[in-house]
Design an enzyme around this catalytic site. Structure first.
Site, PDB file in Angstrom:
ATOM      1  N   ASN A 322       0.820  -1.204   0.000  1.00  0.00           N
ATOM      2  CA  ASN A 322       0.000   0.000   0.000  1.00  0.00           C
ATOM      3  C   ASN A 322       0.856   1.257   0.000  1.00  0.00           C
ATOM      4  OD1 ASN A 322      -1.971   2.021   0.414  1.00  0.00           O
ATOM      5  ND2 ASN A 322      -3.282   0.608   1.504  1.00  0.00           N
ATOM      6  N   ASP A 323       1.424   1.598   1.141  1.00  0.00           N
ATOM      7  CA  ASP A 323       2.166   2.851   1.244  1.00  0.00           C
ATOM      8  C   ASP A 323       3.351   2.914   0.288  1.00  0.00           C
ATOM      9  OD1 ASP A 323       0.473   3.748   3.285  1.00  0.00           O
ATOM     10  OD2 ASP A 323       1.656   2.701   4.810  1.00  0.00           O
ATOM     11  N   VAL A 324       3.967   1.768  -0.008  1.00  0.00           N
ATOM     12  CA  VAL A 324       5.181   1.774  -0.837  1.00  0.00           C
ATOM     13  C   VAL A 324       4.884   2.008  -2.308  1.00  0.00           C
ATOM     14  CG1 VAL A 324       6.431   0.296   0.774  1.00  0.00           C
ATOM     15  CG2 VAL A 324       5.147  -0.746  -1.111  1.00  0.00           C
ATOM     16  N   ALA A 363       0.571   3.791   7.165  1.00  0.00           N
ATOM     17  CA  ALA A 363       0.660   5.235   7.407  1.00  0.00           C
ATOM     18  C   ALA A 363      -0.689   5.852   7.724  1.00  0.00           C
ATOM     19  CB  ALA A 363       1.265   5.941   6.194  1.00  0.00           C
TER      20      ALA A 363
END
Length: 396
Positions: A322-324, A363
């Site tokens: 997700n965040d990456v 996050a």
């Protein structure tokens, strides 16, 4: 200290350093564990004869060895790969706590007015060991989701106990542990585009950002597709880049990912894996997980190696990440992840985004990539979904 003991400690130090060197590569990691373990056996073999045990001391030591051996054996056998970061945090904390207790015991031996040469390393070891224990306990609780927020770790300075005990092997071992912990923290901070101070004290991923993200997602819709449609897309692609994330690890879907890659390769599709440094929970975590499924090491591409390839990929298959892959890291100043280096998955011609739900990542913010015009969502457990895709590709 005799020459034989000194040489034994030197040999142990060499084995520790060689073990760490081997651990830096997945191919040599297994041998690295054996090498470091051999160094510890040599160090213990040289140290134990120097000790003067009382009867009570022998009993306490025996109990400690029995409990530690049992916990270590069970942990090595039972703890899943997804929980390795938590286990590392516990080990780091136990080492720091042990160093603090040893320093307390040594300090008590010197009475109420110890000399500065004795006082300083002892107090230093107590302070750093206690911080390491507390910080690692917090890291474990957060990684285990017993607490909310970002993991916080502090490298242990076990070496101070070596100075307290005047033990060369412990000084070297503690220095290596502290150095490797510092390097790991530096690697993680670089991977997130953050300074060490910001990672440790910047409150990355606070709870209020999740509410903001949820509000930002209102009024937007996503596209989803069936396994059959996605299987056809994958089967007739020329190049597919798989982006594994923590969702893949939690679902233990690494074997299913390898099976899908094998099926695609049999159809002539070029397949590779894009590995972000913090795709799991720590650098190297995802590499080890995929190596467990016998994914060829040459297919594992680090972020700097693979980022330019996304624009030539027919499909970026995001599995639980997700965040990456969140473009907000590039496009949204003020975002908690703004400035974090990410994988350029959004540049692929087609994006298959596999997730359990629309829930934000670690996050706590929404991912604009899910709403992109070339993104298709495929909801479900990663292992089950990948298995469906394998069948769909075979049938295409």
């Amino acid at each position: 200290m005799t020459v034989a003991i000194t040489l034994a400690y030197l040999l142990a130090a060499v084995l520790f350093i060689l073990g760490l060197k081997q651990l830096s590569s997945p191919k040599g990691a297994r041998n690295g564990n054996f090498t470091a373990a051999a160094g510890m056996v040599v160090a213990l073999g040289a140290t134990v004869p120097l000790l003067h045990f009382t009867s009570a001391g022998l009993i306490i030591t025996g109990i400690g060895i029995a409990i530690g051996g049992l916990v270590g054996t069970v942990g090595a056998r039972m703890v899943r790969m997804t929980a390795i970061p938590q286990m590392v945090a516990l080990f780091n904390g136990v080492g720091g706590g042990a160093a603090a207790l040893v320093a307390v015991a040594e300090l008590l031996k010197f009475g109420v007015h110890p000399q500065f040469a004795v006082l300083f390393p002892s107090v230093f070891s107590i302070v750093i060991g206690s911080i390491s224990f507390a910080g690692s306990a917090v890291a474990f609780a957060k990684l285990q989701e017993l607490m909310t927020g970002t993991p916080i770790t502090y490298p242990g300075a076990v070496a101070a106990s070596g100075f307290t005990l005047n033990n060369f092997a412990l000084i070297v071992a503690g220095t290596l542990v502290g150095a490797s912990g510092s390097l790991l923290t530096k690697l993680m901070s670089d991977a997130m585009g953050r300074s060490l101070g910001n990672v440790l004290f910047g409150a990355f991923g606070q709870a209020h950002t999740a509410a903001t993200a949820a509000a930002g997602a209102q009024g937007r819709s996503v596209r989803s597709a069936s396994a059959e449609d996605l299987g056809t897309l994958l089967a007739y692609s020329q190049r597919v880049i798989i982006v594994p994330g923590y969702g893949l690890a939690v679902a233990q879907a690494q074997h299913a990912a390898r099976e899908l890659a094998d099926v695609l390769e049999k159809r002539g599709v070029d397949v590779e894996y894009a590995i972000h440094p913090v795709a799991g929970r720590m650098p190297g975590h995802m590499n080890v997980l995929l190596a467990e499924a016998n994914v060829p090491y040459e297919q594992l591409k680090e972020m700097d190696q693979v980022n330019d390839d996304f624009k030539n990929a027919d499909v970026a298959l995001i599995v639980g990440a997700n965040d990456v892959v969140n473009p907000a890291a590039r496009n949204t100043p003020g975002s908690p992840i703004y400035g974090m280096p990410i994988l350029n998955a959004d540049q692929a011609k087609n994006i298959i985004f596999m997730k359990r739900s629309m829930r934000p990542g670690f996050a706590g913010i929404d991912n604009d990539l899910m709403f992109g015009p070339n993104t298709v969502m495929f909801f479900g457990d990663a292992k089950d979904s990948l298995t469906k895709l394998v069948s769909a590709v075979k049938a295409a």
